[in-house]
Design a protein around this motif. Structure first.
Motif, PDB file in Angstrom:
ATOM      1  N   GLY A   1     -13.963  31.796 -36.504  1.00 52.31           N
ATOM      2  CA  GLY A   1     -13.750  33.075 -35.479  1.00 52.31           C
ATOM      3  C   GLY A   1     -12.869  33.868 -35.935  1.00 52.31           C
ATOM      4  N   CYS A   2     -12.570  35.047 -35.230  1.00 55.57           N
ATOM      5  CA  CYS A   2     -11.263  36.009 -35.755  1.00 55.57           C
ATOM      6  C   CYS A   2     -10.117  35.478 -35.163  1.00 55.57           C
ATOM      7  CB  CYS A   2     -11.895  37.318 -35.064  1.00 55.57           C
ATOM      8  SG  CYS A   2     -13.189  38.245 -35.768  1.00 55.57           S
ATOM      9  N   ASN A   3      -9.223  36.093 -35.641  1.00 53.42           N
ATOM     10  CA  ASN A   3      -7.839  35.677 -35.166  1.00 53.42           C
ATOM     11  C   ASN A   3      -7.885  36.174 -33.694  1.00 53.42           C
ATOM     12  OD1 ASN A   3      -5.243  35.239 -34.387  1.00 53.42           O
ATOM     13  ND2 ASN A   3      -4.256  36.552 -36.106  1.00 53.42           N
ATOM     14  N   PRO A   4      -7.703  35.401 -32.786  1.00 50.75           N
ATOM     15  CA  PRO A   4      -7.559  35.981 -31.418  1.00 50.75           C
ATOM     16  C   PRO A   4      -6.540  36.754 -31.145  1.00 50.75           C
ATOM     17  CG  PRO A   4      -6.973  33.541 -31.257  1.00 50.75           C
ATOM     18  CD  PRO A   4      -7.503  33.822 -32.735  1.00 50.75           C
ATOM     19  N   LEU A   5      -5.407  36.432 -32.125  1.00 48.24           N
ATOM     20  CA  LEU A   5      -3.966  37.346 -31.556  1.00 48.24           C
ATOM     21  C   LEU A   5      -4.128  38.796 -32.401  1.00 48.24           C
ATOM     22  CD1 LEU A   5      -1.506  34.588 -31.792  1.00 48.24           C
ATOM     23  CD2 LEU A   5      -2.586  35.306 -29.916  1.00 48.24           C
TER      24      LEU A   5
ATOM     25  N   ARG B   1     -16.469  25.700 -30.483  1.00 54.84           N
ATOM     26  CA  ARG B   1     -16.734  26.462 -29.189  1.00 54.84           C
ATOM     27  C   ARG B   1     -15.476  27.224 -29.278  1.00 54.84           C
ATOM     28  NH1 ARG B   1     -15.313  26.991 -23.915  1.00 54.84           N
ATOM     29  NH2 ARG B   1     -17.130  27.320 -22.448  1.00 54.84           N
ATOM     30  N   GLN B   2     -14.433  26.955 -29.591  1.00 56.22           N
ATOM     31  CA  GLN B   2     -13.068  27.752 -29.465  1.00 56.22           C
ATOM     32  C   GLN B   2     -13.412  29.068 -30.185  1.00 56.22           C
ATOM     33  OE1 GLN B   2     -10.765  27.714 -27.371  1.00 56.22           O
ATOM     34  NE2 GLN B   2      -9.499  29.416 -27.982  1.00 56.22           N
ATOM     35  N   ALA B   3     -13.742  28.770 -31.786  1.00 50.92           N
ATOM     36  CA  ALA B   3     -14.007  29.810 -32.589  1.00 50.92           C
ATOM     37  C   ALA B   3     -15.063  30.816 -32.073  1.00 50.92           C
ATOM     38  CB  ALA B   3     -14.393  29.187 -33.797  1.00 50.92           C
ATOM     39  N   CYS B   4     -16.183  30.263 -31.289  1.00 56.05           N
ATOM     40  CA  CYS B   4     -17.205  31.129 -30.943  1.00 56.05           C
ATOM     41  C   CYS B   4     -16.689  32.200 -29.839  1.00 56.05           C
ATOM     42  CB  CYS B   4     -18.262  30.496 -30.185  1.00 56.05           C
ATOM     43  SG  CYS B   4     -19.384  29.399 -31.488  1.00 56.05           S
ATOM     44  N   ARG B   5     -15.542  31.978 -29.290  1.00 56.16           N
ATOM     45  CA  ARG B   5     -15.096  32.916 -28.319  1.00 56.16           C
ATOM     46  C   ARG B   5     -14.379  34.190 -28.884  1.00 56.16           C
ATOM     47  NH1 ARG B   5     -10.682  29.680 -24.622  1.00 56.16           N
ATOM     48  NH2 ARG B   5     -10.941  31.834 -23.359  1.00 56.16           N
ATOM     49  N   THR B   6     -14.234  34.181 -30.235  1.00 55.32           N
ATOM     50  CA  THR B   6     -13.855  35.455 -30.908  1.00 55.32           C
ATOM     51  C   THR B   6     -14.661  35.353 -32.253  1.00 55.32           C
ATOM     52  OG1 THR B   6     -12.059  33.882 -31.839  1.00 55.32           O
ATOM     53  CG2 THR B   6     -11.496  35.404 -29.979  1.00 55.32           C
TER      54      THR B   6
ATOM     55  N   LEU C   1     -25.297  22.359 -18.562  1.00 60.50           N
ATOM     56  CA  LEU C   1     -25.203  22.562 -19.957  1.00 60.50           C
ATOM     57  C   LEU C   1     -25.939  23.819 -20.279  1.00 60.50           C
ATOM     58  CD1 LEU C   1     -23.613  21.780 -22.630  1.00 60.50           C
ATOM     59  CD2 LEU C   1     -25.568  20.770 -23.306  1.00 60.50           C
ATOM     60  N   LEU C   2     -27.084  24.022 -19.339  1.00 58.97           N
ATOM     61  CA  LEU C   2     -27.881  25.370 -19.559  1.00 58.97           C
ATOM     62  C   LEU C   2     -26.935  26.581 -19.265  1.00 58.97           C
ATOM     63  CD1 LEU C   2     -31.157  24.126 -17.615  1.00 58.97           C
ATOM     64  CD2 LEU C   2     -30.567  24.276 -20.181  1.00 58.97           C
ATOM     65  N   LEU C   3     -25.850  26.647 -18.465  1.00 61.82           N
ATOM     66  CA  LEU C   3     -25.071  27.821 -18.355  1.00 61.82           C
ATOM     67  C   LEU C   3     -24.462  28.061 -19.788  1.00 61.82           C
ATOM     68  CD1 LEU C   3     -23.768  30.115 -16.634  1.00 61.82           C
ATOM     69  CD2 LEU C   3     -21.901  28.169 -16.114  1.00 61.82           C
ATOM     70  N   GLU C   4     -23.821  27.069 -20.323  1.00 61.83           N
ATOM     71  CA  GLU C   4     -23.356  27.418 -21.665  1.00 61.83           C
ATOM     72  C   GLU C   4     -24.389  27.813 -22.577  1.00 61.83           C
ATOM     73  OE1 GLU C   4     -19.782  26.109 -24.167  1.00 61.83           O
ATOM     74  OE2 GLU C   4     -19.951  26.677 -22.251  1.00 61.83           O
ATOM     75  N   LYS C   5     -25.405  27.035 -22.769  1.00 66.85           N
ATOM     76  CA  LYS C   5     -26.471  27.565 -23.852  1.00 66.85           C
ATOM     77  C   LYS C   5     -26.920  29.185 -23.457  1.00 66.85           C
ATOM     78  CE  LYS C   5     -29.804  24.649 -25.014  1.00 66.85           C
ATOM     79  NZ  LYS C   5     -30.668  23.528 -24.954  1.00 66.85           N
ATOM     80  N   ALA C   6     -26.923  29.547 -22.234  1.00 63.95           N
ATOM     81  CA  ALA C   6     -27.401  30.805 -21.966  1.00 63.95           C
ATOM     82  C   ALA C   6     -26.615  31.812 -22.056  1.00 63.95           C
ATOM     83  CB  ALA C   6     -27.948  30.947 -20.471  1.00 63.95           C
ATOM     84  N   SER C   7     -25.284  31.421 -21.846  1.00 59.81           N
ATOM     85  CA  SER C   7     -24.184  32.407 -22.206  1.00 59.81           C
ATOM     86  C   SER C   7     -23.853  32.573 -23.591  1.00 59.81           C
ATOM     87  CB  SER C   7     -22.963  31.925 -21.373  1.00 59.81           C
ATOM     88  OG  SER C   7     -22.832  31.713 -20.028  1.00 59.81           O
ATOM     89  N   ILE C   8     -24.175  31.554 -24.366  1.00 55.24           N
ATOM     90  CA  ILE C   8     -23.871  31.822 -26.058  1.00 55.24           C
ATOM     91  C   ILE C   8     -25.171  32.730 -26.385  1.00 55.24           C
ATOM     92  CG2 ILE C   8     -24.045  30.754 -28.106  1.00 55.24           C
ATOM     93  CD1 ILE C   8     -21.571  30.183 -26.729  1.00 55.24           C
ATOM     94  N   LEU C   9     -26.354  32.632 -25.956  1.00 53.98           N
ATOM     95  CA  LEU C   9     -27.278  33.507 -26.279  1.00 53.98           C
ATOM     96  C   LEU C   9     -27.056  34.900 -25.843  1.00 53.98           C
ATOM     97  CD1 LEU C   9     -30.806  31.673 -25.307  1.00 53.98           C
ATOM     98  CD2 LEU C   9     -29.882  32.208 -27.736  1.00 53.98           C
ATOM     99  N   PHE C  10     -26.402  35.167 -24.653  1.00 61.45           N
ATOM    100  CA  PHE C  10     -26.205  36.349 -24.397  1.00 61.45           C
ATOM    101  C   PHE C  10     -25.106  36.947 -25.438  1.00 61.45           C
ATOM    102  CE2 PHE C  10     -23.784  39.475 -22.149  1.00 61.45           C
ATOM    103  CZ  PHE C  10     -24.557  40.423 -21.267  1.00 61.45           C
TER     104      PHE C  10
END
Length: 660
Positions: free
Chosen positions: A1-5, A132-137, A189-198
Motif C-alpha cells: 500500500g501507499c505510505n499512510p503518512l 489488511r493494513q496495506a489495503c487501507r491505503t 466476516l461478510l462485512l469485511e468482504k463486502a467493504s473490500i469489494l466496495f
C-alpha cells in the motif's frame, strides 16, 4: 500500500474522512446516552436539559454530515493534473476501517480445531494482518486493485479455515459508512468482504477520474475503469444482499452503478469529439444523438438520486451535479441540431433522401404543420426550427447555471463554472447571428431529441480468477478436508509393522490419503487405526498434500522396519448453532448499539495496565452465555411484532428499529 503518512491530496482527504468518522461516532454515543437518560427519567427539569443537549448534538451531527459531503464532492483532487476544460467526474471515497488483531483468535483456533502448534503460524497471521493494513491505503493504479482483490480472495480462504458456522470467532470488524460516517461493527466476516469489494469499486472510480481526458488512450482507460467500477458494485449488490451499511444497501448501490455508467457514457462522447467536431451534416447528426444519450442517462441518475431511501443519504451536491450535467448535455444536443438547420442548407448535389432519413431519426414527432423534407427545402421553416432549438438550448444552459449557483459546493468548482458559461455564451452568440426583426412571429416549439448511441456501455463483471493468490495457511492441509466446517480428532500415532510384506490396509483418495479396506485383525487395527482415517504424517514427514503413490513410496523407503504414522478421524458435529450477527438478521435491534457502545476508541494510557484478556478457549466455554445475550441476540422474539419506522442516517441506538 501507499505510505499512510504521505502528504498527497488524496491521503489528506482520507485522513480528514477518518477524523470526521471519529467525531461522528462520539456525537452518536452522546446522543445515545441522552436518549437513554430521557427514557429513564421522569424529572421535568432533567428532561428539559436533556432535550436541549439533544438539540445541540443533532446540530453537531448535521454539521459533521455536511463536512463529510464536502469531502465527497472534493472532485478536483482526484482529477488528472493536466490542464483540462472538461466537467469534473465524481469518484467514490474509500471506506475507512479500524485495525483488527487476528493473532489470538486464529492461534487459539489452530490449537483447538487443528491440534497444531499455533506458534508455527505466527508468520502467516502477520502476513494476513500486514496485507489488511496495506489495503487501507491502496495505490491508485492496477497494483492497488490487485492488492485489494488479493485480500478479498484471501478472506475466502480465511473464512473457510477459521470461521465455523456454529460460533463467532471474537474478531470485531468495524467499517465506517462512506456517506454518513456511521460505524458498523460486526463479528461477521461478510462485512469485511463486502467493504473490500466496495473499496475495489471506489478505487476503480478514482483511477477513472485520474485518466487524462485529453487523449484517446486516457478516455478509453476512463471508460474501462468506470465500467469495471459499475461491475464490482453490481456484483456487491447481487452477492451481499443484506449489508448493514447505507452506502452498500441495494438501493444505494443501484444508484452508484447508474452514476458510473453515466460517467462512462460521458467519456465516450468526449472520445468521439476529441479530434474535433466537423461542421458537417451527418457528423452533427451523430453528435446530436450521442450527446442526447449522455443527457438522458444523467437525467435517470438524478431521478434515482431523488428517490427514497437514497435521497436522505446521497450527497446533495452529487444530485445537483447530475441535474446540471443532464441540462448541459441536453442543451448541447439542441445546439448541434440548430447548427445543422442554420448552417447547412440543402444544395443541389446533396442526397435529399439520406438527409431526410438522418434528420427524421432525431425526432419522435415534428411540430404541427412541419415535415422533415419540407423543413430541409424551405429556408424559412428551417431557420425558424433552428432558432427554436437554440432557444431551448439557452433555457437548458441557464437552468444548469442557476442550479450550479445555488449549490455552495459546486459553485466553488471553477472549471465547472467555466465550461457552463462558455457553452451558454456560444449558444447566445449563435442565436444573435440568426436574430431578425420578425422574431415575434416565430411560435414553433422545438421538439425533444431522441437519444441514440453506437457505443453500448455495460458493466464489466470482475474477473477475480485472474489474480492468483496462495493460501497463507496452506500448511494446514487441503481446504476441502481441513476446514472450519469439519471437526477432527487430535492426531493419533499408530506404529505400523509389516506383516509378510503387507500393511494390512489399502490407501485411496487424493491428498490427504485415506485408509481403505482395513484388515480388522492386523496390528495397525489393534493399535487404533480405523477405516476412513486420514494419514497426516508418515515418520516425521507431513503428508497432508501427498497422494497415494507418494505415501506408498514413504512406506517402501523404510523397508521392513516399523514406521510411525499420524492419523485423524472425522467427528460428527452436533454443536448448537449460534444466531447470526446483528444487522444480518431480522429483529436484532439492540445488537449494533451494544457493540458500538462497547468499542474502546481511546488509546489505553501507557501508565495503566491493560486488563488481562481471556484466552479464546476460556471465552468460548465460560462466556458463551454472555456472548449469546449481547453479540448474538436471537433473530426473532416470540410474540413480538416488528414496528417499521423511518430512520435518519444517524439513528443507531433506537431500540425499536434496525440499522438497515
Amino acid at each position: 500500500g501507499c505510505n499512510p503518512l504521505a502528504e498527497t491530496g488524496r491521503s489528506k482527504l482520507q485522513n480528514q474522512r477518518a477524523v470526521l468518522n471519529q467525531q461522528i461516532l462520539r456525537a452518536v454515543r452522546m446522543r445515545a446516552g441522552a436518549e437513554n437518560l430521557l427514557r429513564a427519567t421522569n424529572n421535568n427539569k432533567v428532561r428539559e436539559q436533556v432535550l436541549l443537549e439533544l438539540s445541540f448534538v443533532n446540530s453537531d451531527l448535521q454539521i459533521l454530515k455536511e463536512e463529510l459531503e464536502g469531502l465527497n464532492i472534493s472532485v478536483e483532487v482526484y482529477q488528472n493534473t493536466e490542464e483540462t476544460f472538461s466537467i469534473p467526474l465524481v469518484p467514490l471515497g474509500l471506506k475507512e476501517t479500524k485495525e483488527v488483531d487476528f493473532t489470538l483468535p486464529l492461534k487459539d483456533f489452530i490449537l483447538e480445531h487443528y491440534s497444531e502448534d499455533s506458534s508455527e503460524y505466527e508468520d502467516e497471521i502477520a502476513d494476513l494482518m500486514d496485507l489488511r493494513q496495506a489495503c487501507r491505503t491502496p495505490s491508485r493504479d492496477e497494483a492497488g486493485i490487485e492488492m485489494l482483490i488479493s485480500y478479498f480472495l484471501q478472506l475466502g480462504y480465511v473464512e473457510n479455515r477459521f470461521f465455523p458456522p456454529t460460533r463467532h470467532m471474537g474478531v470485531l470488524f468495524t467499517w465506517y459508512d462512506s456517506f454518513t460516517g456511521v460505524p458498523v461493527c460486526q463479528q461477521n466476516l461478510l462485512l469485511e468482504k463486502a467493504s473490500i469489494l466496495f473499496n475495489i469499486g471506489a478505487l476503480y472510480t478514482q483511477i477513472g477520474t485520474r485518466c487524462n481526458r485529453q487523449t484517446q488512450a486516457g478516455l478509453e482507460n476512463a471508460v474501462d475503469a468506470f465500467q469495471r467500477a459499475a461491475g464490482v458494485l453490481s456484483y456487491l449488490k447481487e452477492t451481499f444482499t443484506h449489508t448493514p451499511s447505507y452506502d452498500m444497501s441495494p438501493a444505494m448501490l443501484n444508484v452508484l452503478v447508474k452514476m458510473m455508467l453515466a460517467q462512462a457514457q460521458e467519456c465516450v462522447f468526449e472520445q468521439i469529439g476529441l479530434p474535433g467536431i466537423r461542421n458537417e451534416f451527418f457528423t452533427l447528426v451523430k453528435m446530436t444523438q450521442e450527446v442526447a444519450k449522455v443527457g438522458e442517462v444523467y437525467m435517470l441518475v438524478n431521478t434515482a438520486m431523488n428517490q427514497e431511501p437514497v435521497k436522505e443519504n446521497i450527497p446533495y451536491s452529487w444530485s445537483k451535479l447530475a441535474q446540471i450535467k443532464s441540462d448541459h448535455y441536453k442543451a448541447l444536443a439542441h445546439y448541434f441540431i440548430a447548427t445543422i438547420l442554420c448552417d447547412h442548407e440543402l444544395q443541389s448535389g446533396d442526397d435529399e433522401d439520406q438527409q431526410e432519413k438522418a434528420l427524421s431519426q432525431l425526432y419522435d414527432y415534428m411540430p404541427e404543420g412541419l415535415m422533415v423534407l419540407t423543413v430541409l427545402k424551405d429556408k424559412v421553416q428551417r431557420k425558424q426550427l433552428g432558432k427554436a432549438h437554440l432557444r431551448k438550448a439557452i433555457v437548458y444552459h441557464e437552468e444548469a447555471l442557476r442550479v450550479c449557483g445555488l449549490c455552495k459546493k459546486l459553485r466553488n468548482i471553477d472549471v465547472l463554472q467555466e465550461v457552463l458559461t462558455a457553452a451558454h455564451k456560444r449558444s447566445l452568440l449563435k442565436y444573435a447571428q440568426q436574430e431578425t426583426e420578425d422574431d415575434f412571429l416565430s411560435l414553433i416549439q422545438a421538439p425533444d431529441i431522441l437519444p441514440k448511441t453506437e457505443h453500448r456501455i455495460e458493466t464489466i463483471t470482475p474477473q477475480f480468477s485472474k489474480v492468483k493468490v496462495k493460501d497463507f495457511f496452506h500448511r494446514l492441509g487441503p481446504l476441502t478436508v481441513f476446514s472450519a466446517k469439519q471437526r477432527w480428532t487430535a492426531p493419533r500415532t499408530i506404529r505400523i509393522h509389516h506383516e509378510a510384506g503387507e500393511l494390512g490396509f489399502s490407501l485411496k483418495g487424493g491428498s490427504p490419503v485415506q485408509i481403505y479396506c482395513l484388515d480388522p485383525v492386523c496390528s495397525a487395527a489393534s493399535m487404533g487405526l480405523k477405516e476412513g482415517d486420514y494419514i497426516v504424517s508418515v515418520g516425521d514427514v507431513d503428508c497432508k498434500w501427498l497422494g497415494v503413490n507418494e505415501v506408498l513410496e514413504k512406506f517402501k523407503s523404510v523397508g521392513e522396519q516399523p514406521i510411525e504414522i499420524e492419523v485423524i478421524s472425522c467427528q460428527d458435529t452436533a454443536a448448537s448453532m449460534h444466531s447470526k450477527s446483528a444487522t444480518y438478521s431480522v429483529g436484532m435491534q439492540k445488537t449494533y448499539s451494544l457493540i458500538c457502545l462497547a468499542m474502546e476508541d481511546d488509546k489505553i494510557d501507557q501508565t495503566k495496565k491493560a486488563p488481562l484478556k481471556l484466552p479464546f478457549l476460556s471465552w468460548g466455554t465460560k462466556n458463551r452465555q454472555k456472548a449469546a445475550s449481547t453479540l448474538c441476540l436471537p433473530s426473532a422474539v416470540a410474540g413480538s411484532s416488528q414496528i417499521k419506522k423511518k430512520l435518519s442516517p444517524f439513528t443507531l441506538l433506537n431500540t425499536e428499529s434496525s440499522l438497515y
